[in-house]
Design an enzyme around this catalytic site. Structure first.
Site, mmCIF file in Angstrom:
data_model
loop_
_atom_site.group_PDB
_atom_site.id
_atom_site.type_symbol
_atom_site.label_atom_id
_atom_site.label_comp_id
_atom_site.label_asym_id
_atom_site.label_seq_id
_atom_site.Cartn_x
_atom_site.Cartn_y
_atom_site.Cartn_z
ATOM 1 N N GLN A 10 0.833 -1.196 0.000
ATOM 2 C CA GLN A 10 0.000 0.000 0.000
ATOM 3 C C GLN A 10 0.869 1.248 0.000
ATOM 4 O O GLN A 10 1.903 1.303 0.645
ATOM 5 C CB GLN A 10 -0.917 -0.006 1.228
ATOM 6 C CG GLN A 10 -2.179 0.799 1.033
ATOM 7 C CD GLN A 10 -3.262 0.431 2.027
ATOM 8 O OE1 GLN A 10 -3.315 -0.703 2.503
ATOM 9 N NE2 GLN A 10 -4.112 1.364 2.365
ATOM 10 N N SER A 95 3.858 -6.507 2.726
ATOM 11 C CA SER A 95 2.529 -6.480 3.362
ATOM 12 C C SER A 95 1.497 -7.090 2.421
ATOM 13 O O SER A 95 1.559 -8.273 2.119
ATOM 14 C CB SER A 95 2.177 -5.061 3.795
ATOM 15 O OG SER A 95 1.047 -5.049 4.648
ATOM 16 N N LEU A 96 0.538 -6.299 1.907
ATOM 17 C CA LEU A 96 -0.463 -6.881 1.005
ATOM 18 C C LEU A 96 0.203 -7.527 -0.201
ATOM 19 O O LEU A 96 -0.336 -8.457 -0.811
ATOM 20 C CB LEU A 96 -1.473 -5.829 0.546
ATOM 21 C CG LEU A 96 -1.080 -4.927 -0.631
ATOM 22 C CD1 LEU A 96 -1.497 -5.515 -1.964
ATOM 23 C CD2 LEU A 96 -1.691 -3.557 -0.478
ATOM 24 N N ARG A 120 -9.504 -8.012 4.073
ATOM 25 C CA ARG A 120 -8.372 -7.574 4.886
ATOM 26 C C ARG A 120 -8.386 -6.051 5.047
ATOM 27 O O ARG A 120 -8.177 -5.521 6.143
ATOM 28 C CB ARG A 120 -7.071 -8.033 4.223
ATOM 29 C CG ARG A 120 -5.783 -7.724 4.982
ATOM 30 C CD ARG A 120 -4.625 -8.321 4.192
ATOM 31 N NE ARG A 120 -3.324 -8.179 4.839
ATOM 32 C CZ ARG A 120 -2.472 -7.183 4.620
ATOM 33 N NH1 ARG A 120 -2.800 -6.210 3.783
ATOM 34 N NH2 ARG A 120 -1.301 -7.159 5.245
ATOM 35 N N HIS A 204 0.236 -3.225 11.189
ATOM 36 C CA HIS A 204 1.353 -4.044 11.662
ATOM 37 C C HIS A 204 1.764 -3.737 13.102
ATOM 38 O O HIS A 204 2.951 -3.582 13.404
ATOM 39 C CB HIS A 204 2.544 -3.932 10.703
ATOM 40 C CG HIS A 204 2.223 -4.436 9.329
ATOM 41 N ND1 HIS A 204 2.006 -5.767 9.060
ATOM 42 C CD2 HIS A 204 2.022 -3.770 8.155
ATOM 43 C CE1 HIS A 204 1.709 -5.907 7.779
ATOM 44 N NE2 HIS A 204 1.704 -4.715 7.217
ATOM 45 N N GLN A 253 0.956 -11.924 10.047
ATOM 46 C CA GLN A 253 1.446 -10.746 9.331
ATOM 47 C C GLN A 253 0.665 -9.478 9.667
ATOM 48 O O GLN A 253 1.201 -8.370 9.643
ATOM 49 C CB GLN A 253 1.387 -11.032 7.822
ATOM 50 C CG GLN A 253 2.028 -9.990 6.946
ATOM 51 C CD GLN A 253 1.221 -9.744 5.689
ATOM 52 O OE1 GLN A 253 0.038 -9.443 5.760
ATOM 53 N NE2 GLN A 253 1.866 -9.871 4.549
#
Length: 313
Positions: A10, A95-96, A120, A204, A253
């Site tokens: 992102q 991440s994503l 998510r 996170h 995660q």
């Protein structure tokens, strides 16, 4: 020299992304159509026309970024007969982007990946009321120094290192007041720059636990296969291929630190000499040069980029 394909997270989204690909390649158009159908949403139209204020919403940005990455992958396969198993030693994503990496490696189907990322994004946004959480970039501090700043700033609230992006580039995440304290403490500790980031939630960190719980439920209902090449996981900065371990790490995660710097160095230690960032923007390619200048890095998101990559394979 071994290669790895890496996938952005992102922040790399931009209105207009994927447009050139869709215009030039039927395989790319098909990806965007499949994702629109899976989400029952005109996501590609939003990607092209905006408004930007809607595209940057976590629930839209996450599947949109995956869509561009997968469009590039499908074009590489269709135009250049690229076989990921032969072309790359690893895949990894920020991440994503880890979901994009898993989709590219055949571990999760395209429609399932799109639906997981939509959920998510919504879950992450719901986890913390707007204004109660924040993130900040601490530049010029090591991970150890940034972690110490976060610990000092917490004062009973949540504050932790969230992204170890590159050498001297650490992001902290947590309660809004604690992040403000971290910004000031970092300045006192000699950070070159410390600033709050314009993000919608504190990703996170432990505040994301409700989202992790929701993703555990979501992932239980999805088939995960062994990827055709190992995925370097954010949580461990090591390779993983076992489907159940992948499922477990995707849940972890959500609240764990993204160990991106270590992931890149792990791939180098395993013989990878070049990284190709597949999808929108060039954030990861730029980070790679900060992590280790010996590693070649390129961004692949336009027809010209694709032609150049295919010529090098």
């Amino acid at each position: 020299m071994a290669r790895a394909f890496i996938f952005p997270g992102q922040g790399s989204q931009a209105v207009g992304m994927g447009g050139e690909l869709a215009e030039a390649f039927p395989a790319a158009r098909q990806v965007f159509e499949e994702i629109d159908d899976a989400l029952e949403q005109r996501l590609f139209r939003l990607m092209q026309d905006g408004p930007e204020s809607d595209l940057v919403l976590t629930e839209n940005a996450q599947p949109a970024l995956m869509a561009v990455s997968m469009a590039v992958m499908r074009v590489l396969e269709a135009e250049g007969n690229v076989d990921l198993k032969k072309s790359a030693k690893f895949v990894a994503g920020h991440s994503l982007g880890e979901y994009s990496a898993l989709a590219a490696a055949g571990a999760i189907g395209l429609a399932d990946t799109a639906r997981l990322l939509k959920r998510r994004g919504k879950a992450m946004q719901r986890a913390v009321p707007v204004g109660e959480g924040a993130m900040a970039a601490l530049l010029g501090l090591s991970l150890e120094e940034a972690s110490a700043v976060a610990e000092e700033a917490a004062q009973g609230e949540v504050c932790a290192a969230a992204n170890d992006n590159a050498t001297g580039q650490v992001v902290v995440s947590g309660s809004s007041a604690a992040i403000d304290r971290a910004v000031e403490i970092a300045k006192e500790k000699g950070a070159k720059k410390s600033m709050r980031l314009n993000v919608s939630a504190p990703f996170h960190c432990a505040l994301m636990q409700p989202a992790a719980d929701e993703m555990r439920d979501a992932l239980e209902g999805v088939t995960i296969k062994a990827p055709v090449v190992p995925v370097v996981a954010n949580v461990t900065a090591g390779a993983v291929s076992d489907p159940e371990r992948i499922r477990e790490l995707l849940v972890m995660q959500v609240t764990a630190m993204v160990r991106w710097r270590e992931s890149v160095l792990y791939m180098k230690d395993q013989g990878v000499g070049s990284l190709h960032e597949i999808g929108s923007g060039k954030v990861l390619a730029t980070m790679t040069r900060r992590i280790d200048r010996e590693i070649e890095a390129s961004a692949v998101n336009t027809p010209e980029d694709i032609e150049k990559l295919l010529a090098s394979l």
